[in-house]
Structures are given as structure tokens and as C-alpha cells.
Design a protein around this motif. Sequence first.
Motif, PDB file in Angstrom:
ATOM      1  N   VAL A 254     -12.737 -21.625 -12.258  1.00 36.58           N
ATOM      2  CA  VAL A 254     -11.630 -20.709 -11.930  1.00 36.58           C
ATOM      3  C   VAL A 254     -11.490 -19.732 -13.087  1.00 36.58           C
ATOM      4  O   VAL A 254     -11.923 -20.018 -14.209  1.00 36.58           O
ATOM      5  CB  VAL A 254     -10.292 -21.461 -11.719  1.00 36.58           C
ATOM      6  CG1 VAL A 254     -10.383 -22.432 -10.548  1.00 36.58           C
ATOM      7  CG2 VAL A 254      -9.872 -22.180 -12.997  1.00 36.58           C
ATOM      8  N   PRO A 255     -10.889 -18.570 -12.864  1.00 39.98           N
ATOM      9  CA  PRO A 255     -10.633 -17.663 -13.986  1.00 39.98           C
ATOM     10  C   PRO A 255      -9.744 -18.339 -15.029  1.00 39.98           C
ATOM     11  O   PRO A 255      -8.825 -19.094 -14.684  1.00 39.98           O
ATOM     12  CB  PRO A 255      -9.923 -16.478 -13.325  1.00 39.98           C
ATOM     13  CG  PRO A 255     -10.346 -16.529 -11.885  1.00 39.98           C
ATOM     14  CD  PRO A 255     -10.497 -17.983 -11.564  1.00 39.98           C
ATOM     15  N   GLU A 256     -10.011 -18.059 -16.278  1.00 36.45           N
ATOM     16  CA  GLU A 256      -9.254 -18.709 -17.350  1.00 36.45           C
ATOM     17  C   GLU A 256      -7.751 -18.487 -17.200  1.00 36.45           C
ATOM     18  O   GLU A 256      -6.947 -19.384 -17.481  1.00 36.45           O
ATOM     19  CB  GLU A 256      -9.729 -18.205 -18.709  1.00 36.45           C
ATOM     20  CG  GLU A 256      -9.027 -18.872 -19.873  1.00 36.45           C
ATOM     21  CD  GLU A 256      -9.443 -18.301 -21.211  1.00 36.45           C
ATOM     22  OE1 GLU A 256      -8.909 -18.768 -22.240  1.00 36.45           O
ATOM     23  OE2 GLU A 256     -10.289 -17.386 -21.231  1.00 36.45           O
ATOM     24  N   LYS A 257      -7.345 -17.316 -16.747  1.00 37.52           N
ATOM     25  CA  LYS A 257      -5.919 -17.007 -16.646  1.00 37.52           C
ATOM     26  C   LYS A 257      -5.214 -17.877 -15.613  1.00 37.52           C
ATOM     27  O   LYS A 257      -3.980 -17.965 -15.612  1.00 37.52           O
ATOM     28  CB  LYS A 257      -5.718 -15.533 -16.309  1.00 37.52           C
ATOM     29  CG  LYS A 257      -6.290 -15.114 -14.962  1.00 37.52           C
ATOM     30  CD  LYS A 257      -6.103 -13.628 -14.716  1.00 37.52           C
ATOM     31  CE  LYS A 257      -6.675 -13.196 -13.362  1.00 37.52           C
ATOM     32  NZ  LYS A 257      -6.516 -11.743 -13.128  1.00 37.52           N
ATOM     33  N   GLU A 258      -5.964 -18.529 -14.719  1.00 36.19           N
ATOM     34  CA  GLU A 258      -5.353 -19.395 -13.712  1.00 36.19           C
ATOM     35  C   GLU A 258      -5.142 -20.824 -14.213  1.00 36.19           C
ATOM     36  O   GLU A 258      -4.495 -21.620 -13.537  1.00 36.19           O
ATOM     37  CB  GLU A 258      -6.221 -19.417 -12.447  1.00 36.19           C
ATOM     38  CG  GLU A 258      -6.280 -18.083 -11.714  1.00 36.19           C
ATOM     39  CD  GLU A 258      -7.059 -18.162 -10.416  1.00 36.19           C
ATOM     40  OE1 GLU A 258      -7.390 -19.290  -9.986  1.00 36.19           O
ATOM     41  OE2 GLU A 258      -7.350 -17.094  -9.836  1.00 36.19           O
ATOM     42  N   LEU A 259      -5.687 -21.155 -15.359  1.00 37.24           N
ATOM     43  CA  LEU A 259      -5.493 -22.499 -15.907  1.00 37.24           C
ATOM     44  C   LEU A 259      -4.043 -22.670 -16.356  1.00 37.24           C
ATOM     45  O   LEU A 259      -3.409 -21.731 -16.834  1.00 37.24           O
ATOM     46  CB  LEU A 259      -6.435 -22.739 -17.081  1.00 37.24           C
ATOM     47  CG  LEU A 259      -7.930 -22.749 -16.754  1.00 37.24           C
ATOM     48  CD1 LEU A 259      -8.746 -22.853 -18.033  1.00 37.24           C
ATOM     49  CD2 LEU A 259      -8.271 -23.885 -15.807  1.00 37.24           C
ATOM     50  N   GLN A 260      -3.538 -23.870 -16.195  1.00 38.30           N
ATOM     51  CA  GLN A 260      -2.145 -24.149 -16.543  1.00 38.30           C
ATOM     52  C   GLN A 260      -2.082 -25.133 -17.703  1.00 38.30           C
ATOM     53  O   GLN A 260      -2.964 -25.985 -17.868  1.00 38.30           O
ATOM     54  CB  GLN A 260      -1.399 -24.713 -15.335  1.00 38.30           C
ATOM     55  CG  GLN A 260      -1.281 -23.735 -14.174  1.00 38.30           C
ATOM     56  CD  GLN A 260      -0.501 -24.333 -13.018  1.00 38.30           C
ATOM     57  OE1 GLN A 260      -0.511 -25.538 -12.786  1.00 38.30           O
ATOM     58  NE2 GLN A 260       0.194 -23.478 -12.286  1.00 38.30           N
ATOM     59  N   TRP A 261      -0.990 -25.019 -18.479  1.00 36.65           N
ATOM     60  CA  TRP A 261      -0.755 -25.906 -19.609  1.00 36.65           C
ATOM     61  C   TRP A 261       0.417 -26.827 -19.289  1.00 36.65           C
ATOM     62  O   TRP A 261       1.401 -26.413 -18.703  1.00 36.65           O
ATOM     63  CB  TRP A 261      -0.462 -25.098 -20.871  1.00 36.65           C
ATOM     64  CG  TRP A 261      -1.614 -24.239 -21.276  1.00 36.65           C
ATOM     65  CD1 TRP A 261      -1.866 -22.959 -20.889  1.00 36.65           C
ATOM     66  CD2 TRP A 261      -2.713 -24.621 -22.120  1.00 36.65           C
ATOM     67  NE1 TRP A 261      -3.038 -22.505 -21.441  1.00 36.65           N
ATOM     68  CE2 TRP A 261      -3.580 -23.508 -22.203  1.00 36.65           C
ATOM     69  CE3 TRP A 261      -3.045 -25.778 -22.811  1.00 36.65           C
ATOM     70  CZ2 TRP A 261      -4.758 -23.533 -22.961  1.00 36.65           C
ATOM     71  CZ3 TRP A 261      -4.202 -25.801 -23.561  1.00 36.65           C
ATOM     72  CH2 TRP A 261      -5.049 -24.693 -23.636  1.00 36.65           C
ATOM     73  N   ARG A 262       0.296 -28.068 -19.673  1.00 37.16           N
ATOM     74  CA  ARG A 262       1.337 -29.056 -19.378  1.00 37.16           C
ATOM     75  C   ARG A 262       2.603 -28.777 -20.191  1.00 37.16           C
ATOM     76  O   ARG A 262       2.525 -28.598 -21.403  1.00 37.16           O
ATOM     77  CB  ARG A 262       0.841 -30.463 -19.704  1.00 37.16           C
ATOM     78  CG  ARG A 262      -0.145 -31.026 -18.724  1.00 37.16           C
ATOM     79  CD  ARG A 262      -0.844 -32.258 -19.272  1.00 37.16           C
ATOM     80  NE  ARG A 262       0.081 -33.201 -19.863  1.00 37.16           N
ATOM     81  CZ  ARG A 262      -0.278 -34.138 -20.735  1.00 37.16           C
ATOM     82  NH1 ARG A 262      -1.532 -34.215 -21.129  1.00 37.16           N
ATOM     83  NH2 ARG A 262       0.599 -34.988 -21.213  1.00 37.16           N
ATOM     84  N   PRO A 263       3.763 -28.726 -19.530  1.00 38.56           N
ATOM     85  CA  PRO A 263       5.008 -28.576 -20.291  1.00 38.56           C
ATOM     86  C   PRO A 263       5.231 -29.793 -21.191  1.00 38.56           C
ATOM     87  O   PRO A 263       4.827 -30.904 -20.869  1.00 38.56           O
ATOM     88  CB  PRO A 263       6.081 -28.499 -19.197  1.00 38.56           C
ATOM     89  CG  PRO A 263       5.349 -28.119 -17.950  1.00 38.56           C
ATOM     90  CD  PRO A 263       3.989 -28.745 -18.078  1.00 38.56           C
TER      91      PRO A 263
END
Length: 454
Positions: free
Chosen positions: A374-383
Amino acid sequence: MDFQQPAVPGTPARCPMYTADFAADPHGAYDKMRAAGPAAPVEPAPGVDATLVVDYQAARSVLQNTTDFSRDPRRWRALTEGLIPLDSPVLPMMAYRPNVLFTDGAVHLRFRKAVTDSLDRLNVARIRRDVEPIAAFLIDQFSERGRADLLTDYAKLLPLLLFNRLFGCPAGIGDRLTTSMSAMFDGRDAGQAYEEITACLMELIALKRREPGDDVTSWLIQHPAGLNDEELKDQLVVLTGAGLEPERSLISNALLLLLSRGSSSRGAGMLPEEALDHVLWNNPPIANYATHYPVRTVDLGGVLVEANTPLMISFMGANNDPALGAARQSLSKGAHLAWGTGPHACPAKSPATVIALTAIEAILNALPDLALDVPEKELQWRPGPFHRALVALPVRFTPTPGTRMAALHTPATPVEPTQTAQEPTRAPATPTPHQEVKPAKKGFWSTFLDIFRV
């Protein structure tokens, strides 16, 4: 991101560190905090007040100052006065336990000597020898699919299995530890998971007292510090916490950097060692922690921090302090604060680095065309207030037949896990007529032991 407006007029707004907004842009939050000085008020969890140090020099000063600051959470005034909910999600990371992390003075020195001496017996050759077959085993589980989540399928499981190996866990205890540790870090029945981890570690200690081996648990038991069982358990708990969650994020954050900088050129020429160093400077797995408690009200560069209130260090914020400017390029690569500094600096720096480097090299060699799915900008970081951790790291690659050792030696039929010495013998249940007797489902650790007997 928006800061929480203060309930008391005239007091500074607090940054909520537990939100998705903070996880999405922590550097923006640190920049906003720096406008007020070297430290700023934060909320690591709802209803929990703390101060976060975001200035590099101020952070180093606090970490090295044992006169004005204590690491003992029993000083935490709001907690002792009952102002912190007992179900607060930060208490497992901040409440007192008699271990190397939360003690000072002679008690801390005794615990730390036992821990550092035991970890120092893990040489590079031993660690690589233990990591490589685990990495091969895990890669074989998904190599034929052509797609994987490197966090869930690899970076998360490798430290879990390695912990079992380095600490001498037999199959029965290892399977339970692996399952419970995973549940605790994922927030699934964390209280019950912690109780099971504690029970497993006490069983492991009892076993190793009877049958010592060439492992960290046995070395801790044999250390001249003479730790009792409760002390041993508490050191193992902190080693577990420090060795699992941060390690999986160190591996996955470095892999993300290598894959996001150009799959064809493998990080635009960046070596795995360089990727690890870049992550430790800019995206450290433990972003904010090392809670201190001022023994008296202190003036931290114009910011007053009251006695017996939590003062946390932002390793990520301090490492990226703009005041360092060009000077950061002249600092040694180990000058970052990701491992801490001073008397409580991480004692597992060397093993953790070798583990991550070996794991990264193993998967890049096994799957040479590995690329983000996936595009890097779509990766999510855990709160979360403490970590810098991805939610997932989806990748794609050319499917590879599982022909390494794991595939060649997979048993044709399931085998019952070997009963450990500390487990009571149970009479097998008598099957009723026509009842099919199914073998117990084996966990990851039991399966690994069956394949890679050494």
C-alpha cells in the motif's frame, strides 16, 4: 492537533498523548510543546497529568540526575491520593514493581547487576544462531502466499519465540507465554493475560531452580545477587516488556524505512544498520517513557515541575530537537536517547540491536523483491502515549515455495506437546464409544521445537 483546554484558568493546555491525532503527527505535537519551553504538560491517559521533556539537553540532564529525580512510582502523589483510576490504561507501564526499572540506589544497583551480567552472557554468535532458524520458520509460514503483514506475521512473533529460546522455556510454558504476551500487548484481556504471564514465569523459575540450563533465567537464578522468586519474576517481567513490544517495532519501523525509500534500490543504498540508526534517531519504538519523579519542585529551563509528579522523557521529541541543528550531524550515531542514558540506560542495547539486524537481513535475503503493498501514506500508527508502533505493515513479493528447513522437517502428523517437568500428570480422559480422540492443537513454540531441535 488540538490540546486539551485546562480546567483551571491560567494553566497551560495539555496535550492528549493517547489519541489517533497524536499518533498520526507526534512531531507536530512536540513542535507545539517546544514553543512553551523544554517541557510541557501532557495527558498520557484521560485523567492522568504529567510533564513531557522534549528538549535534548534537558532530557539528558534529567536522565543522568539521580539527586533531584527518582524513578520510584511510589512517590506519585496523585496515585497515592487515589486520584488515578485503578483501571487507567497507563498503570501497567507506570505503577511500581520491585524491578530494575522502578527502583533507585542500592536496590537498583543490585537488580541491575544481576540483569546486566546475565544479558552480557548472550554473545553475538549465540543470538544470531537463535534468531536465524526462527526467522526461517516464520517466513515459511507465509512465503508461498506472495503477500503478508510483516508486523503480525513476522516482527511480532519473532521476539516472542526468541524470548522462549533465550530464557529456556519448555514447550508447555512457552506456548502459554507466547499466547498471553501477545494478548497483553494487543490489549485483549490484559489483566488475565498478565496473571497468566506471572504464573508461567513462576513455573519457569521453579523448573530452572531444579534443572538449570544455558539460558538467561538460569543465569539470573545463579547470580550472586541472590534474587528470590518474586524478585526474579519481576526482573523477567520487565525484560519481557522491554524485549517484545519495542523489538517488534524496531524491526518493523526499520523495514518500513527500507521499503519506503525505493524497493528497486533497497532504501536508496541504505544498509540495514543505517536504517536501524535512522529509526532510533527519528522514529524510536519507545517514543516517550522513563518516568521520573522530582524529589522537590524543580525549575526545568523556566518550566516548574512540582515534586512527586510524573516527568516523562520524550526520546523522539528530544532526538529531533531543532536546537541540535547541524550539531546533530557531528554527534556520534549512538548519541540519540532511544536507549536512554545514565544509570537506567537500557541494559539490552547490544542484544536488541543484533536481534533486529539479524531479523531484517533474514527476510530481505529470503524475499529479495519485498515491497510495500500500500502507499506509505496509508499506513496507520497505533495510538498510545509510550510507543511508536505501526498497526500493520502489508507487503507483497514473488511467492517462494517453503523449501527451507521448516518445510522439509514439518511432521506428517501432529505430535502431543512434551509434558514439562513442573506440569502435574493428568490421567487421560476415557473416550466414549465412537468418540474421536484429537491431538491437542500445538502452539507456535511447540511447533518450532519440533522442527528445530538443537
